[in-house]
Design a protein around this motif. Sequence first.
Motif, PDB file in Angstrom:
ATOM      1  N   ASP A   1       0.855  -1.177   0.000  1.00 32.79           N
ATOM      2  CA  ASP A   1       0.000   0.000   0.000  1.00 32.79           C
ATOM      3  C   ASP A   1       0.899   1.239   0.000  1.00 32.79           C
ATOM      4  O   ASP A   1       2.118   1.130  -0.139  1.00 32.79           O
ATOM      5  N   GLY A   2       0.304   2.423   0.134  1.00 34.63           N
ATOM      6  CA  GLY A   2       1.050   3.666  -0.039  1.00 34.63           C
ATOM      7  C   GLY A   2       2.218   3.862   0.894  1.00 34.63           C
ATOM      8  O   GLY A   2       3.266   4.376   0.492  1.00 34.63           O
ATOM      9  N   ASP A   3       2.064   3.472   2.160  1.00 34.03           N
ATOM     10  CA  ASP A   3       3.161   3.677   3.115  1.00 34.03           C
ATOM     11  C   ASP A   3       3.871   2.380   3.464  1.00 34.03           C
ATOM     12  O   ASP A   3       4.744   2.364   4.341  1.00 34.03           O
ATOM     13  N   ALA A   4       3.503   1.280   2.791  1.00 35.29           N
ATOM     14  CA  ALA A   4       4.220  -0.006   2.868  1.00 35.29           C
ATOM     15  C   ALA A   4       4.283  -0.598   4.268  1.00 35.29           C
ATOM     16  O   ALA A   4       5.244  -1.283   4.608  1.00 35.29           O
ATOM     17  N   ASP A   5       3.258  -0.378   5.060  1.00 31.74           N
ATOM     18  CA  ASP A   5       3.184  -1.133   6.315  1.00 31.74           C
ATOM     19  C   ASP A   5       2.479  -2.463   6.089  1.00 31.74           C
ATOM     20  O   ASP A   5       2.431  -3.308   6.981  1.00 31.74           O
ATOM     21  N   ARG A   6       1.969  -2.664   4.885  1.00 33.24           N
ATOM     22  CA  ARG A   6       1.303  -3.911   4.526  1.00 33.24           C
ATOM     23  C   ARG A   6       1.943  -4.509   3.278  1.00 33.24           C
ATOM     24  O   ARG A   6       2.547  -3.798   2.472  1.00 33.24           O
ATOM     25  N   ALA A   7       1.795  -5.823   3.124  1.00 34.53           N
ATOM     26  CA  ALA A   7       2.273  -6.520   1.934  1.00 34.53           C
ATOM     27  C   ALA A   7       1.310  -7.642   1.600  1.00 34.53           C
ATOM     28  O   ALA A   7       0.852  -8.351   2.493  1.00 34.53           O
ATOM     29  N   VAL A   8       0.987  -7.777   0.332  1.00 36.27           N
ATOM     30  CA  VAL A   8       0.199  -8.916  -0.142  1.00 36.27           C
ATOM     31  C   VAL A   8       1.010  -9.645  -1.205  1.00 36.27           C
ATOM     32  O   VAL A   8       1.903  -9.062  -1.831  1.00 36.27           O
ATOM     33  N   PHE A   9       0.685 -10.916  -1.427  1.00 35.83           N
ATOM     34  CA  PHE A   9       1.518 -11.764  -2.273  1.00 35.83           C
ATOM     35  C   PHE A   9       0.709 -12.427  -3.380  1.00 35.83           C
ATOM     36  O   PHE A   9      -0.493 -12.678  -3.243  1.00 35.83           O
ATOM     37  N   ILE A  10       1.408 -12.715  -4.479  1.00 36.58           N
ATOM     38  CA  ILE A  10       0.867 -13.452  -5.610  1.00 36.58           C
ATOM     39  C   ILE A  10       1.717 -14.706  -5.765  1.00 36.58           C
ATOM     40  O   ILE A  10       2.954 -14.618  -5.809  1.00 36.58           O
ATOM     41  N   ASP A  11       1.100 -15.901  -5.825  1.00 36.75           N
ATOM     42  CA  ASP A  11       1.912 -17.105  -5.967  1.00 36.75           C
ATOM     43  C   ASP A  11       2.383 -17.276  -7.413  1.00 36.75           C
ATOM     44  O   ASP A  11       2.009 -16.497  -8.305  1.00 36.75           O
ATOM     45  N   SER A  12       3.201 -18.277  -7.660  1.00 41.27           N
ATOM     46  CA  SER A  12       3.848 -18.448  -8.971  1.00 41.27           C
ATOM     47  C   SER A  12       2.864 -18.709 -10.097  1.00 41.27           C
ATOM     48  O   SER A  12       3.197 -18.545 -11.272  1.00 41.27           O
ATOM     49  N   GLU A  13       1.630 -19.114  -9.762  1.00 42.82           N
ATOM     50  CA  GLU A  13       0.608 -19.359 -10.780  1.00 42.82           C
ATOM     51  C   GLU A  13      -0.275 -18.138 -11.023  1.00 42.82           C
ATOM     52  O   GLU A  13      -1.225 -18.186 -11.787  1.00 42.82           O
ATOM     53  N   GLY A  14       0.037 -17.035 -10.323  1.00 35.40           N
ATOM     54  CA  GLY A  14      -0.734 -15.812 -10.501  1.00 35.40           C
ATOM     55  C   GLY A  14      -1.948 -15.703  -9.607  1.00 35.40           C
ATOM     56  O   GLY A  14      -2.816 -14.851  -9.833  1.00 35.40           O
ATOM     57  N   ASN A  15      -2.021 -16.537  -8.574  1.00 30.41           N
ATOM     58  CA  ASN A  15      -3.152 -16.462  -7.637  1.00 30.41           C
ATOM     59  C   ASN A  15      -2.891 -15.413  -6.563  1.00 30.41           C
ATOM     60  O   ASN A  15      -1.822 -15.423  -5.942  1.00 30.41           O
ATOM     61  N   PHE A  16      -3.854 -14.525  -6.356  1.00 29.60           N
ATOM     62  CA  PHE A  16      -3.761 -13.562  -5.256  1.00 29.60           C
ATOM     63  C   PHE A  16      -3.928 -14.301  -3.931  1.00 29.60           C
ATOM     64  O   PHE A  16      -4.856 -15.096  -3.766  1.00 29.60           O
ATOM     65  N   ILE A  17      -3.032 -14.061  -2.995  1.00 28.51           N
ATOM     66  CA  ILE A  17      -3.096 -14.710  -1.686  1.00 28.51           C
ATOM     67  C   ILE A  17      -3.650 -13.713  -0.674  1.00 28.51           C
ATOM     68  O   ILE A  17      -3.060 -12.649  -0.437  1.00 28.51           O
ATOM     69  N   ASP A  18      -4.760 -14.043  -0.099  1.00 30.31           N
ATOM     70  CA  ASP A  18      -5.385 -13.171   0.894  1.00 30.31           C
ATOM     71  C   ASP A  18      -4.432 -12.921   2.052  1.00 30.31           C
ATOM     72  O   ASP A  18      -3.720 -13.817   2.504  1.00 30.31           O
ATOM     73  N   GLY A  19      -4.420 -11.676   2.541  1.00 30.77           N
ATOM     74  CA  GLY A  19      -3.539 -11.320   3.654  1.00 30.77           C
ATOM     75  C   GLY A  19      -3.777 -12.159   4.890  1.00 30.77           C
ATOM     76  O   GLY A  19      -2.870 -12.381   5.696  1.00 30.77           O
ATOM     77  N   ASP A  20      -5.000 -12.648   5.031  1.00 32.25           N
ATOM     78  CA  ASP A  20      -5.313 -13.518   6.162  1.00 32.25           C
ATOM     79  C   ASP A  20      -4.521 -14.824   6.092  1.00 32.25           C
ATOM     80  O   ASP A  20      -4.101 -15.368   7.116  1.00 32.25           O
ATOM     81  N   LYS A  21      -4.294 -15.308   4.887  1.00 36.35           N
ATOM     82  CA  LYS A  21      -3.557 -16.566   4.715  1.00 36.35           C
ATOM     83  C   LYS A  21      -2.062 -16.380   4.982  1.00 36.35           C
ATOM     84  O   LYS A  21      -1.421 -17.270   5.566  1.00 36.35           O
ATOM     85  N   THR A  22      -1.492 -15.249   4.572  1.00 36.26           N
ATOM     86  CA  THR A  22      -0.068 -15.029   4.871  1.00 36.26           C
ATOM     87  C   THR A  22       0.145 -14.840   6.367  1.00 36.26           C
ATOM     88  O   THR A  22       1.153 -15.282   6.919  1.00 36.26           O
TER      89      THR A  22
ATOM     90  N   ILE B   1       0.701 -22.415   1.220  1.00 41.50           N
ATOM     91  CA  ILE B   1      -0.639 -21.892   1.495  1.00 41.50           C
ATOM     92  C   ILE B   1      -1.677 -23.012   1.493  1.00 41.50           C
ATOM     93  O   ILE B   1      -2.612 -23.033   2.301  1.00 41.50           O
ATOM     94  N   ASP B   2      -1.509 -23.979   0.592  1.00 41.74           N
ATOM     95  CA  ASP B   2      -2.481 -25.077   0.480  1.00 41.74           C
ATOM     96  C   ASP B   2      -2.506 -25.980   1.718  1.00 41.74           C
ATOM     97  O   ASP B   2      -3.463 -26.737   1.908  1.00 41.74           O
ATOM     98  N   THR B   3      -1.451 -25.911   2.558  1.00 46.63           N
ATOM     99  CA  THR B   3      -1.426 -26.733   3.779  1.00 46.63           C
ATOM    100  C   THR B   3      -2.230 -26.116   4.919  1.00 46.63           C
ATOM    101  O   THR B   3      -2.433 -26.755   5.948  1.00 46.63           O
ATOM    102  N   LEU B   4      -2.686 -24.876   4.742  1.00 43.54           N
ATOM    103  CA  LEU B   4      -3.383 -24.170   5.821  1.00 43.54           C
ATOM    104  C   LEU B   4      -4.860 -24.552   5.864  1.00 43.54           C
ATOM    105  O   LEU B   4      -5.432 -24.969   4.858  1.00 43.54           O
TER     106      LEU B   4
END
Length: 448
Positions: A243-264, A362-365
């Motif tokens: 986000d704008g001030d980078a206190d948050r980070a979200v991830f995309i896996d190698s297949e292009g799937n958006f990973i919800d911040g709750d999962k990380t 992520i799939d193990t969660l």
Amino acid sequence: MSEDPKNKRLFGTNGIRGIPNEDLTPEFCMMIGKAIGTFFNGKIVIGSDNRLSGDMIINAVNSGILSTGSETVMIGVLPTPAIQYYCKKHALPGVMITASHNPPQFNGIKCIDSDGTELERTKEEKIEEIYYSKTFNVSTWNNIARSFHDNSGFDLYVNGVMNMINVTKIRERRFRVAVDTGNGAAYLTTPELLSRLGATVVTLNANPDGLFTSRESEPKPANLKYLIDLVRSGGFDFGIAHDGDADRAVFIDSEGNFIDGDKTLTLFVKYYIKKGEKVVTPVSSSDALEEVCKKEGATVIRTKVGAPIVSRTMIQEKARLGGEENGGIIYGDHQYCRDGAMSLGIIMDIMAKEHKDLKTLIDTLPQFYITRKTIPAKSDFSSLVERLKNEYAEWEISLMDGIKLRNGHDWILARPSGTEPIIRLFTHSSDLKRSEKLSHDVENLAKS
């Protein structure tokens, strides 16, 4: 924010937010600076993200602080957690000029305590009291303070993150990473961190554009189409967005799937938790944390939404791990605040130690799904609360933060935002379609 003396709260869930020259006028910002300088009564750190209105607000706040006799240390444009880390390491309070994930027409003033945490509510109330009573320290001409500049915050922060992870193992993996800093404050820090960790880095929007012309600041799937397409087609190990001030980070896996911040957040807890420990998270995070903690012999403590509330509770409960479902991981061994670069380091650390890709991890969660929506806060929130109580009369009710209704693993949360004039809706289930249907039903109920 409200500047009405009858409603004396200026600070929301994450600082003072508003529109420059409407809410955040130079006069208001200078007066808040005088209140902050009077309260801290000593050297104060000032930093900012790169919004267009930043210079105006910094200069006004700084002028007010200096007039009270408090010196300021100007450390430039950096992510919010970098400013907080500087404050912690130098044992100095600070002020961050940012509106985080809000659109570019907003800006804000956030106060930081000398331990690097966002200022607790009781101290914000004292600043508000000074502001309204106008009981400012006023220095004589020969005691007006001065500003000093320090550009060491960048390396201090990046090295601080690297000290918390296994750099050798990460470098051995030779990660290939796509990063979208969204024209925000991490345009230098995150690419540099990745480079020092031996990664091949491809950047998107890594230029400091205070209008966020490339995408909206909120790192949600709808705003990350280019990053998702790049990761999906480019042979990357993962993608990351801030986000704008980078206190948050979200991830995309190698297949292009958006990973919800709750999962990380859940992944972080799974691999970093120790038996008998506590994890702190708001009522908006999924039930996956309870499932993981139960298996590892740990417990979950729920709070109201808001990173300062989570951080303070972590300190009180002596909890090392916590965070929010929006991509805000808090690692107490590093610092008690959301930190996007530390989140990146943690994910790379887990991937390197486990020798697994992000999708496999992520799939193990435990699989739970949260659907999020917002609606304009045009009506009385209490009327929505009553309608939800009537519609879901058989469900368990919690009023800790807004209203949360639960039926097994199905739950609904509605709460007024503390940073924008909107109502946030969360629906949760172990089945994605069920979560989406609940969200649709609640949205219709709210709009009715």
